[in-house]
Structures are given as C-alpha cells and as structure tokens.
Design a protein around this motif. Sequence first.
Motif, PDB file in Angstrom:
ATOM      1  N   GLU A 238      72.626  -0.073  75.661  1.00  0.00           N
ATOM      2  CA  GLU A 238      72.684   1.201  75.486  1.00  0.00           C
ATOM      3  C   GLU A 238      74.561   1.636  76.263  1.00  0.00           C
ATOM      4  OE1 GLU A 238      71.268   3.381  73.798  1.00  0.00           O
ATOM      5  OE2 GLU A 238      68.922   2.918  73.914  1.00  0.00           O
ATOM      6  N   ALA A 239      74.106   1.927  77.816  1.00  0.00           N
ATOM      7  CA  ALA A 239      75.828   2.031  77.979  1.00  0.00           C
ATOM      8  C   ALA A 239      76.553   1.560  77.906  1.00  0.00           C
ATOM      9  CB  ALA A 239      75.662   1.118  79.577  1.00  0.00           C
ATOM     10  N   LYS A 240      77.026   0.219  77.021  1.00  0.00           N
ATOM     11  CA  LYS A 240      78.386   0.051  76.331  1.00  0.00           C
ATOM     12  C   LYS A 240      78.331   0.807  74.855  1.00  0.00           C
ATOM     13  CE  LYS A 240      77.780  -4.749  77.122  1.00  0.00           C
ATOM     14  NZ  LYS A 240      78.161  -6.496  76.518  1.00  0.00           N
ATOM     15  N   ARG A 244      81.705   3.449  73.895  1.00  0.00           N
ATOM     16  CA  ARG A 244      82.542   3.064  72.176  1.00  0.00           C
ATOM     17  C   ARG A 244      82.551   3.877  72.037  1.00  0.00           C
ATOM     18  NH1 ARG A 244      79.901  -0.713  67.333  1.00  0.00           N
ATOM     19  NH2 ARG A 244      82.000  -0.497  66.494  1.00  0.00           N
ATOM     20  N   ILE A 245      81.426   5.152  72.160  1.00  0.00           N
ATOM     21  CA  ILE A 245      81.096   6.443  71.850  1.00  0.00           C
ATOM     22  C   ILE A 245      82.726   7.350  71.757  1.00  0.00           C
ATOM     23  CG2 ILE A 245      80.335   8.954  70.982  1.00  0.00           C
ATOM     24  CD1 ILE A 245      77.576   7.088  70.716  1.00  0.00           C
ATOM     25  N   GLY A 250      88.512   9.439  71.735  1.00  0.00           N
ATOM     26  CA  GLY A 250      89.768   9.194  72.679  1.00  0.00           C
ATOM     27  C   GLY A 250      89.487   9.821  73.321  1.00  0.00           C
ATOM     28  N   ILE A 251      88.422  10.132  74.288  1.00  0.00           N
ATOM     29  CA  ILE A 251      87.530  10.593  75.735  1.00  0.00           C
ATOM     30  C   ILE A 251      88.097  10.001  76.879  1.00  0.00           C
ATOM     31  CG2 ILE A 251      85.999  12.249  77.471  1.00  0.00           C
ATOM     32  CD1 ILE A 251      86.396  13.273  75.118  1.00  0.00           C
ATOM     33  N   PRO A 252      89.390   9.774  77.236  1.00  0.00           N
ATOM     34  CA  PRO A 252      89.556   9.053  78.244  1.00  0.00           C
ATOM     35  C   PRO A 252      88.307   9.354  80.018  1.00  0.00           C
ATOM     36  CG  PRO A 252      90.776  10.851  78.491  1.00  0.00           C
ATOM     37  CD  PRO A 252      89.750  10.946  77.644  1.00  0.00           C
ATOM     38  N   LEU A 278      78.456  13.059  72.549  1.00  0.00           N
ATOM     39  CA  LEU A 278      79.127  12.718  71.165  1.00  0.00           C
ATOM     40  C   LEU A 278      79.449  14.462  70.966  1.00  0.00           C
ATOM     41  CD1 LEU A 278      75.309  11.699  68.385  1.00  0.00           C
ATOM     42  CD2 LEU A 278      77.864  10.479  69.090  1.00  0.00           C
ATOM     43  N   ASP A 279      79.364  15.503  72.249  1.00  0.00           N
ATOM     44  CA  ASP A 279      79.693  16.494  72.210  1.00  0.00           C
ATOM     45  C   ASP A 279      80.228  16.903  72.937  1.00  0.00           C
ATOM     46  OD1 ASP A 279      76.072  17.162  70.824  1.00  0.00           O
ATOM     47  OD2 ASP A 279      78.254  17.268  69.740  1.00  0.00           O
TER      48      ASP A 279
END
Length: 288
Positions: A238-240, A244-245, A250-252, A278-279
Amino acid sequence: MPTAQHEGLHRIFRDNPELYTRAFEMIDIKLPVPQEIAVIDTDMTEILPIDRKADTVVMFLLEQEERHIIITEAQLRESEQKVSSWAHYISYAHSKYKCPVTLMVTCADTGTATWARKAHPIGLVDHPSLVVSPIVFGPDNVKAITDPEEATENVVLTMFSAFCHVESPEVNDILKALDHALHKVDQETAEALADQTELGLGKTKAKHVWRKFMHASAYRFRSESAREYFAAAEARGEAKSILRILDKRGIPTDQAFRDKIMETTDIALLEDWIDRALDVTTAEDIFE
C-alpha cells in the motif's frame, strides 16, 4: 508468470472445473464444459508504456484440444476508459492464444451493471470495427447468498455474490456465510478463495469486515508470525502504491516523507492516504 494467488485459483478450478460453468448458469448462460482449466498470466502489457492487467484470466481446455479464454473483471462505476482496456484484453488474448475469448464483469450496483451490459462500439457509429459486449454479473441478476448451507454448496458463487452485493446491507451476511463455507473446504482452496475475495471487495467497508473474518480463521494464516508477515507485506504494498501515484502525478516528495510513508503499518490509514494521493497538490496534504 502467474502469482501465488493465481496458482491457488488454478488448483481450485483444476480440481473442480464445473465451478466456473455453474457461475454462468446462475445467469442462464451456458459455457462449454471444460475438461481442464488453467489460470494463466494476467499481464497483457506487451512493450507498451501502459499498465494492462486483467483481474483473472482463465483458460478452458475443451475436447479435441480446443480452448476458450474467460477474462474476469470487477467494475465499480461507468468508465469509457475501461472499455478501451477491455477491448485490449480481448484482442490481446485472442491474438496470443488464437481461441474464443469471453469477458465477464462483476458490478456492485445495478446502474453500472446496466451500463456494462450495453454493446460498446469502437469505430464509426454506424459501422464499428469492434464491439465490446461483456457478460455481466450484478445485483440485479445474482442473488445474495446469505444461507451458510447454500454457501457451502456453492462457495464460488457465494464469492461472486459478495462482489455483486458489496454495497448492499446484506453483504455482511454474505461474507459470514462465505466464511462458514470456507471452513468446510480444504485449507489450500480456502486460502486461495479468501485472498480472491479480499481483492474483489476492493476499497470498501466490506473489505474490513472480511479481514476480521480472515484474522479470526485458521484457514487464512497458520500462525501469529505468518499473520504479522503478511500484514507487513500488505502495508509495504500500500505504501509503495502511494509513492507511485505521487510520482506518476509529478508531485515532489523528499526522503523524510517517503520514509514516513514506508514506515506506516496501519492498513486503513494507508488506504485513506491512497485515496488522497489521487487529488492532493502537495505531498504533505496527504496527512491533512
């Protein structure tokens, strides 16, 4: 290669090939009677920068060396993008195995089931090049199996019943009946079906109910140390997914943030963070 979960399903359907055909008979659809069933690799990616993996892909081995592929998918809501994936699954399997392919979709609400049953044309409106028309299991054509004895007689159908009624008030009773049924079958079969049920329930409240049954049942894990091992492995997965999301969006993220995510073991919290990932516009917003 097929995962351990798919190997478990292979054992179930290899030893009980009528289970799949009985599931389709429940909605008055007759499938060819298999001599043997093989669960095969679900990866349909080829050399493409797109993740293409069906939920389960099963090959019916028929008489005279004929074959038939059954692809099963769970669908929670209408999605024209998913129709594109379905078309890819069908065409890829047909091209690779040179045999008929049937797509089976399970839906948790009647609206989605009605949408999924429609013919989905691809191409010109009046002359489509391809039409995707799945066989659909939904709450409108699959009964809620809540009787423990009936569940014992039809354990795989009861699993499908849980998928189709996952948003229904009856789902807890269905899961209780399924738990009863799994205590009546051999341990390997029970473990494989228990894992498949958890995957099929998706990110729903029913999944947490099912986990309580699994943690309390001998068929799920043989020892406390095994329970802890699988729980830790699930948390890492779940953490990975969260990281990955964020990476794909492209969220640093800095190392401290990534360490905090990977060190978290609370599955419910991690699932909540996946939804937020996701948001969010910044990584730290996940913790808000």
